[in-house]
Design a protein around this motif. Structure first.
Motif, mmCIF file in Angstrom:
data_model
loop_
_atom_site.group_PDB
_atom_site.id
_atom_site.type_symbol
_atom_site.label_atom_id
_atom_site.label_comp_id
_atom_site.label_asym_id
_atom_site.label_seq_id
_atom_site.Cartn_x
_atom_site.Cartn_y
_atom_site.Cartn_z
ATOM 1 N N TYR B 19 -15.147 13.969 -4.734
ATOM 2 C CA TYR B 19 -13.783 13.808 -4.207
ATOM 3 C C TYR B 19 -12.980 15.088 -4.414
ATOM 4 O O TYR B 19 -11.845 15.072 -4.885
ATOM 5 N N SER B 22 -9.651 15.105 -2.644
ATOM 6 C CA SER B 22 -8.763 13.995 -2.958
ATOM 7 C C SER B 22 -8.246 14.014 -4.383
ATOM 8 O O SER B 22 -7.179 13.453 -4.663
ATOM 9 N N LEU B 23 -9.014 14.612 -5.281
ATOM 10 C CA LEU B 23 -8.647 14.615 -6.691
ATOM 11 C C LEU B 23 -8.842 16.005 -7.278
ATOM 12 O O LEU B 23 -9.722 16.752 -6.850
ATOM 13 N N LEU B 42 -11.865 -0.743 -11.537
ATOM 14 C CA LEU B 42 -11.272 0.231 -10.630
ATOM 15 C C LEU B 42 -9.841 0.524 -11.048
ATOM 16 O O LEU B 42 -9.196 -0.294 -11.706
ATOM 17 N N ARG B 44 -6.184 2.083 -9.308
ATOM 18 C CA ARG B 44 -5.548 2.380 -8.020
ATOM 19 C C ARG B 44 -4.620 3.572 -8.223
ATOM 20 O O ARG B 44 -3.654 3.498 -8.969
ATOM 21 N N ASP B 47 -3.548 9.609 -4.682
ATOM 22 C CA ASP B 47 -4.299 10.861 -4.796
ATOM 23 C C ASP B 47 -3.626 11.997 -4.024
ATOM 24 O O ASP B 47 -2.450 11.903 -3.661
ATOM 25 N N GLU B 48 -4.356 13.065 -3.779
ATOM 26 C CA GLU B 48 -3.782 14.257 -3.138
ATOM 27 C C GLU B 48 -3.259 13.989 -1.735
ATOM 28 O O GLU B 48 -2.454 14.748 -1.212
ATOM 29 N N SER B 49 -3.723 12.939 -1.113
ATOM 30 C CA SER B 49 -3.265 12.615 0.242
ATOM 31 C C SER B 49 -1.879 11.984 0.248
ATOM 32 O O SER B 49 -1.237 11.890 1.284
ATOM 33 N N GLY B 50 -1.431 11.524 -0.960
ATOM 34 C CA GLY B 50 -0.156 10.817 -1.020
ATOM 35 C C GLY B 50 -0.299 9.320 -0.826
ATOM 36 O O GLY B 50 0.667 8.579 -0.968
ATOM 37 N N GLU B 51 -1.517 8.891 -0.504
ATOM 38 C CA GLU B 51 -1.800 7.457 -0.378
ATOM 39 C C GLU B 51 -2.582 6.999 -1.605
ATOM 40 O O GLU B 51 -3.223 7.805 -2.288
ATOM 41 N N ASP B 52 -2.559 5.668 -1.855
ATOM 42 C CA ASP B 52 -3.293 5.164 -3.005
ATOM 43 C C ASP B 52 -4.666 4.650 -2.586
ATOM 44 O O ASP B 52 -4.816 4.054 -1.512
ATOM 45 N N TYR B 53 -5.631 4.911 -3.438
ATOM 46 C CA TYR B 53 -7.016 4.481 -3.214
ATOM 47 C C TYR B 53 -7.589 3.976 -4.532
ATOM 48 O O TYR B 53 -7.081 4.279 -5.609
ATOM 49 N N ALA B 54 -8.697 3.245 -4.417
ATOM 50 C CA ALA B 54 -9.375 2.704 -5.591
ATOM 51 C C ALA B 54 -10.464 3.670 -6.047
ATOM 52 O O ALA B 54 -11.327 4.060 -5.268
ATOM 53 N N TYR B 55 -10.415 4.035 -7.309
ATOM 54 C CA TYR B 55 -11.435 4.890 -7.903
ATOM 55 C C TYR B 55 -11.956 4.213 -9.158
ATOM 56 O O TYR B 55 -11.268 3.391 -9.761
ATOM 57 N N PRO B 56 -13.169 4.560 -9.604
ATOM 58 C CA PRO B 56 -13.658 3.992 -10.870
ATOM 59 C C PRO B 56 -12.771 4.434 -12.026
ATOM 60 O O PRO B 56 -12.327 5.597 -12.074
#
Lengths: 78, 100
Positions: B19, B22-23, B42, B44, B47-56
């Motif tokens: 990533y 993204s990170l 996970l 939430r 990230d760098e996009s300004g949107e939230d995503y699920a990561y471990p």
């Protein structure tokens, strides 16, 4: 990747292209120059804990480079 | 105030493998508390996009920040706060002077 895609990614669409991608400079720096697009799709995914969910996936792709940073949104769609 | 700043959480990225766009390693990211995410190990993260995503969760180290700092981070403009890129000179400064 912390999940596995089961089957095909459906309803694929571009949600941002080139300068519309906020992290474009990072993409270019990390993966190379290209006509980057931020993509969206939907698929069944299997998590590391074995559970299966329908999720909205996002990723970046450029011709000649391929898909990068495949990730998913929460909440799940199931 | 509708949302208390105390509900905001933060974590430092300690593994961005796979990533890279993204990170960023060692960078502070805003965490969106999500019990369902926690059930699946996970986290939430915005990230760098300004949107939230699920990561471990293993990719992040949660940290507590002082209230004073939390308020600054929470209210920082979206284009500045936690997704800052390297500073660049203004476009006019990068262009050669006319006539050269």
């Amino acid at each position: 990747m912390h999940f596995e895609i089961i089957g095909k990614i459906e309803n694929i669409d571009a949600i941002a292209v080139r300068r519309g991608i906020r992290e474009l400079s990072r993409l270019r720096r990390m993966y190379g120059p290209g006509r980057w697009r931020k993509m969206k799709g939907f698929a069944l995914i299997r998590l590391e804990d074995g559970t299966i969910h329908r999720a909205e996936l996002h990723w970046y792709e450029a011709h000649g480079i391929g898909k990068r940073d495949m990730k998913f949104k929460l909440p799940f769609l199931d | 105030m509708k949302n208390s700043t105390s509900t905001y959480r933060f974590a430092v990225c300690i593994d961005n493998e796979g990533y890279l766009a993204s990170l960023e390693m060692g960078k502070l990211y805003r965490v969106i508390p999500d019990p369902k995410a926690t059930e699946h190990n996970l986290i939430r993260v915005v990230d760098e996009s300004g949107e939230d995503y699920a990561y471990p969760t293993r990719r992040f180290f949660p940290i507590s920040v002082p209230d004073k700092l939390r308020k600054v981070l929470v209210h920082a403009p979206a284009n500045k706060s936690l997704q800052r890129t390297s500073p660049r000179a203004p476009r006019s400064a990068r262009r050669p002077a006319a006539g050269r």
